[in-house]
Write a protein that holds these residues in place. Structure first.
Motif, PDB file in Angstrom:
ATOM      1  N   GLY A 219       0.801  -1.214   0.000  1.00  8.55           N
ATOM      2  CA  GLY A 219       0.000   0.000   0.000  1.00  8.55           C
ATOM      3  C   GLY A 219       0.836   1.267   0.000  1.00  8.55           C
ATOM      4  O   GLY A 219       0.553   2.214  -0.750  1.00  8.55           O
ATOM      5  N   PHE A 220       1.878   1.302   0.820  1.00  8.31           N
ATOM      6  CA  PHE A 220       2.739   2.482   0.861  1.00  8.31           C
ATOM      7  C   PHE A 220       3.521   2.638  -0.442  1.00  8.31           C
ATOM      8  O   PHE A 220       3.772   3.757  -0.901  1.00  8.31           O
ATOM      9  N   GLN A 221       3.906   1.526  -1.057  1.00  8.13           N
ATOM     10  CA  GLN A 221       4.593   1.591  -2.339  1.00  8.13           C
ATOM     11  C   GLN A 221       3.677   2.168  -3.412  1.00  8.13           C
ATOM     12  O   GLN A 221       4.094   3.000  -4.234  1.00  8.13           O
ATOM     13  N   LEU A 222       2.410   1.752  -3.426  1.00 10.32           N
ATOM     14  CA  LEU A 222       1.450   2.278  -4.390  1.00 10.32           C
ATOM     15  C   LEU A 222       1.173   3.763  -4.134  1.00 10.32           C
ATOM     16  O   LEU A 222       1.029   4.551  -5.082  1.00 10.32           O
ATOM     17  N   LEU A 223       1.101   4.134  -2.878  1.00  9.64           N
ATOM     18  CA  LEU A 223       0.900   5.540  -2.550  1.00  9.64           C
ATOM     19  C   LEU A 223       2.062   6.382  -3.052  1.00  9.64           C
ATOM     20  O   LEU A 223       1.863   7.482  -3.594  1.00  9.64           O
ATOM     21  N   PHE A 224       3.272   5.866  -2.898  1.00  8.95           N
ATOM     22  CA  PHE A 224       4.468   6.582  -3.346  1.00  8.95           C
ATOM     23  C   PHE A 224       4.505   6.731  -4.866  1.00  8.95           C
ATOM     24  O   PHE A 224       4.740   7.826  -5.392  1.00  8.95           O
TER      25      PHE A 224
ATOM     26  N   ARG B 158       8.038  11.717   1.556  1.00  9.87           N
ATOM     27  CA  ARG B 158       7.546  12.424   2.734  1.00  9.87           C
ATOM     28  C   ARG B 158       6.018  12.424   2.802  1.00  9.87           C
ATOM     29  O   ARG B 158       5.443  12.422   3.894  1.00  9.87           O
ATOM     30  N   LEU B 159       5.363  12.436   1.665  1.00 10.07           N
ATOM     31  CA  LEU B 159       3.911  12.331   1.685  1.00 10.07           C
ATOM     32  C   LEU B 159       3.489  10.981   2.275  1.00 10.07           C
ATOM     33  O   LEU B 159       2.566  10.903   3.098  1.00 10.07           O
ATOM     34  N   VAL B 160       4.174   9.913   1.856  1.00 12.04           N
ATOM     35  CA  VAL B 160       3.901   8.593   2.426  1.00 12.04           C
ATOM     36  C   VAL B 160       4.195   8.596   3.922  1.00 12.04           C
ATOM     37  O   VAL B 160       3.423   8.037   4.724  1.00 12.04           O
ATOM     38  N   SER B 161       5.294   9.223   4.316  1.00 10.20           N
ATOM     39  CA  SER B 161       5.652   9.310   5.730  1.00 10.20           C
ATOM     40  C   SER B 161       4.565   9.999   6.533  1.00 10.20           C
ATOM     41  O   SER B 161       4.222   9.577   7.647  1.00 10.20           O
ATOM     42  N   THR B 162       3.993  11.068   5.976  1.00  9.31           N
ATOM     43  CA  THR B 162       2.932  11.796   6.670  1.00  9.31           C
ATOM     44  C   THR B 162       1.680  10.941   6.815  1.00  9.31           C
ATOM     45  O   THR B 162       1.052  10.907   7.882  1.00  9.31           O
ATOM     46  N   VAL B 163       1.309  10.243   5.742  1.00  4.62           N
ATOM     47  CA  VAL B 163       0.126   9.371   5.800  1.00  4.62           C
ATOM     48  C   VAL B 163       0.327   8.281   6.845  1.00  4.62           C
ATOM     49  O   VAL B 163      -0.566   8.004   7.668  1.00  4.62           O
ATOM     50  N   HIS B 164       1.494   7.653   6.830  1.00  3.40           N
ATOM     51  CA  HIS B 164       1.790   6.617   7.820  1.00  3.40           C
ATOM     52  C   HIS B 164       1.721   7.172   9.238  1.00  3.40           C
ATOM     53  O   HIS B 164       1.138   6.555  10.136  1.00  3.40           O
ATOM     54  N   ALA B 165       2.305   8.354   9.445  1.00  4.61           N
ATOM     55  CA  ALA B 165       2.335   8.940  10.776  1.00  4.61           C
ATOM     56  C   ALA B 165       0.930   9.227  11.290  1.00  4.61           C
ATOM     57  O   ALA B 165       0.637   9.003  12.475  1.00  4.61           O
ATOM     58  N   LEU B 166       0.063   9.726  10.428  1.00  5.01           N
ATOM     59  CA  LEU B 166      -1.304  10.021  10.854  1.00  5.01           C
ATOM     60  C   LEU B 166      -2.072   8.755  11.193  1.00  5.01           C
ATOM     61  O   LEU B 166      -2.797   8.699  12.196  1.00  5.01           O
ATOM     62  N   ILE B 167      -1.922   7.723  10.355  1.00  2.20           N
ATOM     63  CA  ILE B 167      -2.618   6.460  10.618  1.00  2.20           C
ATOM     64  C   ILE B 167      -2.162   5.869  11.942  1.00  2.20           C
ATOM     65  O   ILE B 167      -2.970   5.544  12.827  1.00  2.20           O
TER      66      ILE B 167
ATOM     67  N   LEU C 187       3.003  11.527  15.724  1.00  2.21           N
ATOM     68  CA  LEU C 187       2.128  12.673  15.484  1.00  2.21           C
ATOM     69  C   LEU C 187       2.903  13.963  15.221  1.00  2.21           C
ATOM     70  O   LEU C 187       2.334  14.930  14.725  1.00  2.21           O
ATOM     71  N   SER C 188       4.188  13.987  15.542  1.00  2.00           N
ATOM     72  CA  SER C 188       4.990  15.179  15.237  1.00  2.00           C
ATOM     73  C   SER C 188       5.548  15.142  13.819  1.00  2.00           C
ATOM     74  O   SER C 188       5.973  16.174  13.282  1.00  2.00           O
ATOM     75  N   THR C 189       5.550  13.977  13.202  1.00  2.00           N
ATOM     76  CA  THR C 189       6.166  13.822  11.882  1.00  2.00           C
ATOM     77  C   THR C 189       5.517  14.672  10.788  1.00  2.00           C
ATOM     78  O   THR C 189       6.233  15.266   9.968  1.00  2.00           O
ATOM     79  N   PRO C 190       4.175  14.777  10.702  1.00  2.00           N
ATOM     80  CA  PRO C 190       3.592  15.598   9.633  1.00  2.00           C
ATOM     81  C   PRO C 190       4.072  17.040   9.636  1.00  2.00           C
ATOM     82  O   PRO C 190       4.245  17.642   8.559  1.00  2.00           O
TER      83      PRO C 190
ATOM     84  N   SER D  85       0.704   9.543  -5.084  1.00  2.00           N
ATOM     85  CA  SER D  85       1.313  10.804  -4.683  1.00  2.00           C
ATOM     86  C   SER D  85       1.519  11.786  -5.843  1.00  2.00           C
ATOM     87  O   SER D  85       1.198  12.971  -5.687  1.00  2.00           O
ATOM     88  N   PRO D  86       2.042  11.372  -7.004  1.00  2.00           N
ATOM     89  CA  PRO D  86       2.273  12.352  -8.072  1.00  2.00           C
ATOM     90  C   PRO D  86       1.022  13.116  -8.502  1.00  2.00           C
ATOM     91  O   PRO D  86       1.033  14.367  -8.508  1.00  2.00           O
ATOM     92  N   PRO D  87      -0.086  12.454  -8.860  1.00  2.00           N
ATOM     93  CA  PRO D  87      -1.264  13.240  -9.259  1.00  2.00           C
ATOM     94  C   PRO D  87      -1.876  14.019  -8.101  1.00  2.00           C
ATOM     95  O   PRO D  87      -2.364  15.144  -8.296  1.00  2.00           O
ATOM     96  N   LEU D  88      -1.847  13.447  -6.910  1.00  2.00           N
ATOM     97  CA  LEU D  88      -2.401  14.144  -5.754  1.00  2.00           C
ATOM     98  C   LEU D  88      -1.595  15.396  -5.439  1.00  2.00           C
ATOM     99  O   LEU D  88      -2.164  16.469  -5.195  1.00  2.00           O
ATOM    100  N   SER D  89      -0.278  15.275  -5.456  1.00  2.00           N
ATOM    101  CA  SER D  89       0.583  16.424  -5.153  1.00  2.00           C
ATOM    102  C   SER D  89       0.461  17.496  -6.232  1.00  2.00           C
ATOM    103  O   SER D  89       0.460  18.696  -5.931  1.00  2.00           O
TER     104      SER D  89
END
Length: 270
Positions: free
Chosen positions: A15-20, A49-58, A147-150, A24-28
């Protein structure tokens, strides 16, 4: 490790690989046109970093839920029912594996032996939770630091888009980063260590064995020392930005402190 946790680890990795690579490209691009003007190396880091933020929030929000509502874990912090915690740890393990692959594939621009050692050590520590189900409360408590990562990642996004350091959004994010970092990493220390000391000498603590005891305590000490150092640097930088002091020196120190989260921020140790 049970099949459920193994499935979550594998699913998170994919899932994180697909997000990356896919999402991420079209969303960003939709969020900001500045994304498309970044050089390839920064595009890779942006997506990371977008993947990192999503992971951190989850993981961070799941941690809060467990802390507030999982009575079994809170009642027995060493050997309480680890079911929910193991799911959260499995998500993090999937993320760490994804990030290791990303580092290996982009070693010339993103590779760092420190992060490799960090990830491997974190996977080893979380292996105790996944395989033995030990220390669920403490593993969950430590993951709240995500929670500080985003906010740290958002600082990098602003820098990549060349926002001036005096921009209101940059300043507000910097203040929020300092406050949240303090709350989830520094303010929780007394409560965390009180819970740790409360287990000493108990039958539950003795059941852990020397290996788990040493790995647990030493990693926590090392992490908290780093957190205190990082908090000092963040507070100093935040103070100078808010007061407008330091001129060129502030810029240099800010750039130096940004090396703390260079390449991509990793808070998955505990």
């Amino acid at each position: 490790m049970e099949m459920r946790e193994l499935t979550v680890v594998a699913g998170s990795f994919v899932g994180f690989q697909l997000l990356f690579s896919v999402a991420s490209p079209p969303l960003s691009s939709a969020i900001t046109p500045g994304y498309g003007r970044l050089p390839p190396t920064k595009l890779t880091e942006w997506n990371s970093r977008l993947v990192s933020t999503v992971h951190a929030l989850i993981v961070g929000l799941f941690c809060l839920y467990i802390l507030w509502y999982d009575d079994a874990v809170n009642a027995n912090p060493v050997w309480g029912d680890p079911s929910l915690v193991k799911l959260n740890v499995a998500i993090t393990c999937g993320y760490l594996l994804y990030d290791l692959v990303l580092l290996a594939c982009n070693w010339s621009t993103m590779g760092d032996s420190f992060f490799v050692c960090h990830h491997l050590a974190a996977l080893y520590a979380y292996g105790y939770v996944l395989t033995r189900g030990v220390l669920p409360y403490f593993a969950n408590f430590r993951l709240i630091s995500e929670l500080s990562t985003p906010f740290v990642n958002q600082r990098w996004f602003f820098e990549a888009l060349k926002y001036p350091r005096s921009h209101r959004l940059v300043v507000l994010n910097g203040v929020a980063m300092a406050v949240v970092f303090f709350l989830v990493r520094i303010a929780v220390m007394p409560s965390y260590w009180a819970s740790v000391f409360a287990t000493f000498g108990t039958p539950e603590f003795e059941r852990l064995g020397l290996g788990a005891q040493v790995a647990w305590i030493t990693s926590c000490i090392a992490l908290d020392v780093l957190n205190i150092i990082w908090m000092y640097k963040i507070t100093r930088g935040c103070y100078k930005v808010l007061t407008g002091r330091g001129g060129r020196k502030v810029k240099v120190e800010a750039e130096a402190s940004s090396s703390l989260d260079k390449k991509h921020t990793n808070n998955h140790t505990d």
